[in-house]
Design an enzyme around this catalytic site. Structure first.
Site, mmCIF file in Angstrom:
data_model
loop_
_atom_site.group_PDB
_atom_site.id
_atom_site.type_symbol
_atom_site.label_atom_id
_atom_site.label_comp_id
_atom_site.label_asym_id
_atom_site.label_seq_id
_atom_site.Cartn_x
_atom_site.Cartn_y
_atom_site.Cartn_z
ATOM 1 N N GLU A 130 0.841 -1.205 0.000
ATOM 2 C CA GLU A 130 0.000 0.000 0.000
ATOM 3 C C GLU A 130 0.875 1.253 0.000
ATOM 4 O O GLU A 130 0.736 2.142 0.847
ATOM 5 C CB GLU A 130 -0.991 -0.011 1.169
ATOM 6 C CG GLU A 130 -1.980 -1.159 1.046
ATOM 7 C CD GLU A 130 -3.219 -1.070 1.948
ATOM 8 O OE1 GLU A 130 -3.287 -0.182 2.809
ATOM 9 O OE2 GLU A 130 -4.120 -1.910 1.770
ATOM 10 N N GLU A 145 -4.904 -8.825 -0.487
ATOM 11 C CA GLU A 145 -5.726 -8.562 0.700
ATOM 12 C C GLU A 145 -7.162 -8.463 0.228
ATOM 13 O O GLU A 145 -7.489 -7.616 -0.610
ATOM 14 C CB GLU A 145 -5.311 -7.275 1.412
ATOM 15 C CG GLU A 145 -3.947 -7.375 2.055
ATOM 16 C CD GLU A 145 -3.579 -6.151 2.898
ATOM 17 O OE1 GLU A 145 -4.478 -5.475 3.430
ATOM 18 O OE2 GLU A 145 -2.367 -5.882 3.003
HETATM 19 O O1 AHR Z 1 -5.281 -6.083 6.784
HETATM 20 C C1 AHR Z 1 -5.260 -4.912 7.541
HETATM 21 C C2 AHR Z 1 -4.617 -3.754 6.800
HETATM 22 O O2 AHR Z 1 -5.402 -3.382 5.717
HETATM 23 C C3 AHR Z 1 -3.264 -4.009 6.203
HETATM 24 O O3 AHR Z 1 -2.230 -3.867 7.118
HETATM 25 C C4 AHR Z 1 -3.163 -2.957 5.149
HETATM 26 O O4 AHR Z 1 -2.341 -3.347 4.070
HETATM 27 C C5 AHR Z 1 -4.612 -2.737 4.743
HETATM 28 O O5 AHR Z 1 -4.941 -1.416 4.714
#
Ligand code: AHR
Length: 488
Positions: free
Chosen positions: A174, A296
């Site tokens: 990110e 994710e």
């Molecule tokens: O999964 C929780 C968080 O969500 C992670 O650390 C981040 O990459 C995303 O914003």
């Protein structure tokens, strides 16, 4: 209500990478500490510090790949803090997640030991935001070098004479947000610089993974593909299903039909979003050399009352099972370009497949969906047409995908409706449907497993089919997912 599914088994298509069924683990809340790792001296049964009950459940799921150490934590993680004698490891405050002390007792060797025990491939996401090129380059050398260098000797001294052969390598997380708030132009340049020095050692050519967009930000994808496309093997995207506004996302349990319908509608958006990124990638890479990874994904609700808000601990219901089934069916359908996906997160955080409470452990409805979908791993995708009503939230009531492996055809079908069952007619063209085995997961939308009632939601055998001239006829209850395998 009625629906039909037509599967064409005559022309097996692309292979569905088993890595689409991957997971994510971060130094966040009780994912690592307490969830996966308890330390060698814990009274909780463990092997080299990894909890045996959790590892055994994950082995049963045949987890293919595990991403670590973050997430946002990755861009504050300095790998040298997590090697060497435990008592000498550096302590830090986990500023991203709950402000707790991170003693680095779970580090590189522990992560690779966890992967060894589960039997999965490691995917390491390295630090760009607060690290430097040398730090990243030396981590690769430490992990993979079979030469006789000072860095490789450090690994020998820490008990691993053999290299770890790590393949999946993420360069920043990110980077548009918690990983450094960068512009895509800046990140693309940094990405090229960092990856240049992540060398190949022996046979271990790294699979280089660049940080991709947030949600539907196709500009990020465009800039990255244009400027760095030829230097990367895959780029990532993140997409979370958040039913309400950020300040009031809603409870994981005890929700209304309206909240359920919104959740399903938001989960369904992932298809249009991933297709928008694939369209951009196609422009720069028509031969499909570069893969897309959703590293994710999952639901994100308000934390359970009384728990640390920074720990992101939430319950998991049949609603989550529906999100998982819908998402995995969508992922299968895009297996030509989607090379990996990692649900967030593996244990005790967000849409977890396992929850723990001290020595207790339970499997969530999401775990059972992954279990039902296991036959799709490394199988060949089959063309699948679904005909079903559209629900009030604009989503088709039935979601399905199909694949074939070793002659066996598996169809996974979910009825996403909150309250209406559906009669389903299933045709599999080119396959005798006489010998069919089925399992089903169903329950009230907020049915869940809890400590003291760990087995409320579990798959059951499913045999209620009728053979008619129209095809195999079955009834899918509201909020259910079935897996049917035809072996003949
Ligand atoms: O999964 C929780 C968080 O969500 C992670 O650390 C981040 O990459 C995303 O914003």
């Amino acid at each position: 209500m009625s629906a039909s599914i037509h599967v064409d088994a005559r022309r097996p298509g692309t292979a569905i990478s088993r890595n689409i069924y991957g997971h994510f683990s971060e130094h966040l809340g009780r994912c690592i500490y307490g969830g996966l790792f308890v330390g060698k001296d814990s009274p909780i049964p463990n092997v080299n510090g990894m909890r045996s009950d959790v590892v055994n459940a994950l082995k049963k799921l045949e987890v293919p790949v595990l991403r670590w150490p973050g997430g946002c934590f990755a861009d504050e993680y300095h790998w040298r803090d997590g090697i060497g004698p435990q008592e000498q490891r550096r302590r830090m405050v986990n500023t991203n997640w709950g402000g707790v002390v991170e003693d680095n007792s779970f580090g590189t060797h522990e992560f690779l030991e966890l992967c060894r025990q589960i039997g999965c491939a490691p995917y390491i996401n390295a630090n760009v935001g607060s690290g430097n090129v040398r730090e990243m380059a030396e981590w690769v050398e430490y992990l993979n070098s079979d030469g006789d260098s000072t860095v490789a000797r450090e690994r020998w001294a820490n008990g691993s004479r053999e290299p770890f052969h790590v393949k999946f390598w993420g360069v920043g997380n990110e980077s548009w947000g918690c990983g450094g708030n960068m512009r895509p132009e800046f990140y693309a340049d940094l990405y090229k610089q960092y990856q240049t020095f992540c060398r190949t050692y022996g046979r271990d050519r790294l699979y280089r993974i660049a940080c991709g967009p947030s949600g539907d930000d196709t500009r990020w994808t465009e800039v990255l593909m244009e400027r760095a496309g030829k230097h990367l093997d895959a780029l990532t995207m993140h997409y979370y299903t958040v039913p309400g506004p950020w300040e009031n996302k809603g409870s994981a349990t005890g929700f209304t039909k309206e909240a359920y319908d919104i959740t399903i509608e938001k989960a369904n958006r992932i298809e249009a979003i991933l297709e928008s990124h694939l369209a951009v990638m196609d422009r720069f890479d028509p031969d499909h050399r570069v893969g897309l990874i959703i590293d994710e994904w999952g639901t994100w609700y308000d934390v359970e009352p009384g728990t640390n808000p920074g720990f992101l601990y939430q319950q998991n219901t049949m609603r989550d099972a529906m999100v998982a089934a819908l998402s995995l069916n969508i992922f299968n359908a895009h297996a030509d370009r989607l090379v990996m996906a990692n649900i967030a997160q593996m244990v005790n955080v967000l849409q977890a497949v396992i929850l723990t409470d001290g020595e207790k452990m339970l499997l969530t409805p999401t775990y059972h969906v992954f279990d039902l979908f296991r036959p799709h791993m490394d199988a060949n995708l089959l063309g699948t047409a679904v005909f079903a009503d559209t629900m009030a939230n604009g989503v088709r009531q039935v979601s399905a995908s199909a694949s074939v492996k070793d002659g066996a055809v598996t169809v996974t079908a979910a009825n996403l409706d909150f309250e209406r069952e559906t009669e389903l007619v299933l045709n599999v063209e080119g396959k005798e449907t006489a010998a069919v085995e089925g399992r089903i997961l169903t329950g009230a939308p907020d049915a869940h497993n809890d400590f003291g009632s760990e087995h409320t939601v579990e798959p059951a055998p499913f045999t209620a089919f009728r053979r008619t001239e129209r095809g195999l006829v079955l009834t899918l209850p509201a909020c259910s997912v079935a897996a049917l395998t035809f072996r003949a």
